[in-house]
Scaffold this active site. Sequence first.
Site, PDB file in Angstrom:
ATOM      1  N   GLU A 163       0.842  -1.203   0.000  1.00 52.34           N
ATOM      2  CA  GLU A 163       0.000   0.000   0.000  1.00 52.34           C
ATOM      3  C   GLU A 163       0.877   1.253   0.000  1.00 52.34           C
ATOM      4  O   GLU A 163       0.603   2.219  -0.730  1.00 52.34           O
ATOM      5  CB  GLU A 163      -0.905  -0.013   1.229  1.00 52.34           C
TER       6      GLU A 163
ATOM      7  N   ASP B  85       0.611   3.744  -3.187  1.00 55.29           N
ATOM      8  CA  ASP B  85       0.167   5.122  -3.010  1.00 55.29           C
ATOM      9  C   ASP B  85       1.056   6.082  -3.803  1.00 55.29           C
ATOM     10  O   ASP B  85       0.565   6.994  -4.477  1.00 55.29           O
ATOM     11  CB  ASP B  85       0.188   5.468  -1.521  1.00 55.29           C
TER      12      ASP B  85
ATOM     13  N   ASP C 145      -7.088   0.906   0.878  1.00 53.77           N
ATOM     14  CA  ASP C 145      -5.712   0.446   1.120  1.00 53.77           C
ATOM     15  C   ASP C 145      -5.345  -0.711   0.190  1.00 53.77           C
ATOM     16  O   ASP C 145      -4.237  -0.755  -0.364  1.00 53.77           O
ATOM     17  CB  ASP C 145      -5.559  -0.002   2.575  1.00 53.77           C
TER      18      ASP C 145
ATOM     19  N   GLU D 108      -4.608   0.397  -3.382  1.00 53.56           N
ATOM     20  CA  GLU D 108      -3.254   0.929  -3.517  1.00 53.56           C
ATOM     21  C   GLU D 108      -2.216  -0.190  -3.465  1.00 53.56           C
ATOM     22  O   GLU D 108      -1.212  -0.156  -4.191  1.00 53.56           O
ATOM     23  CB  GLU D 108      -2.984   1.955  -2.416  1.00 53.56           C
TER      24      GLU D 108
END
Length: 227
Positions: free
Chosen positions: A42, A46, A115, A118
Amino acid sequence: MSTEVVQDWAEQKLGRRFRNAELLVEALTHTSLPGRNYQRLEFLGDRVLGLIIATWLYERHPNESEGKLNRRFVELVRGQTCARIARDLGVARHIRLERTAREQGVNETVNVLGDVCEALIGALYLDGGMAAARKFVRSAWEPLLTGAATVEKDPKSALQEWAQGRGLPLPAYAIVGRSGPHHAPQFTVEVTVRTLDPVQATGKSRQEAEKQAAAALLAKVREEKND
């Protein structure tokens, strides 16, 4: 659920059959299970998502100011948007998590879906490079791109602007309650703006609760204005 089933789903929905299936499994593993989970992927995903979206907006809107580009960017990469993408892809049923957490619907929450979305981008990047990540992001985010500039501001930003426009101090947020198990907490946050009665709201994270509280206070202000 077998790795083969998840691979078939990834090939259909993410546009890639993973060379390293362990990356895919890790991206879909919740923190309620022991061992490796989606958190590290994650973190990576991101950053990859941010770069892809920022570059895409820069190319697509050559005459827009930095401020307008940033408003589009924030809307497209925020957790709620990632969760919406994940929900459309049917991610929730493929998330690996402890039985009690599944019974409580943890895999359906905005935080977890965002989450994991990502994390999947991070896994795509590690397995197939930027090309694989970009292919997925551009396909999944394309329907959102046109409307990104016209959506409402984040509730916290909108409330802050409302207060500043009236010469008031910035809104203050405080956690006034926390409940639920460790893997699925519920936060209650109170937001205070001078001249207004405080408002409380609950969310799966402090950030979510703060946004809900800001939105509730803004709604209250609008209702009083219309009375």
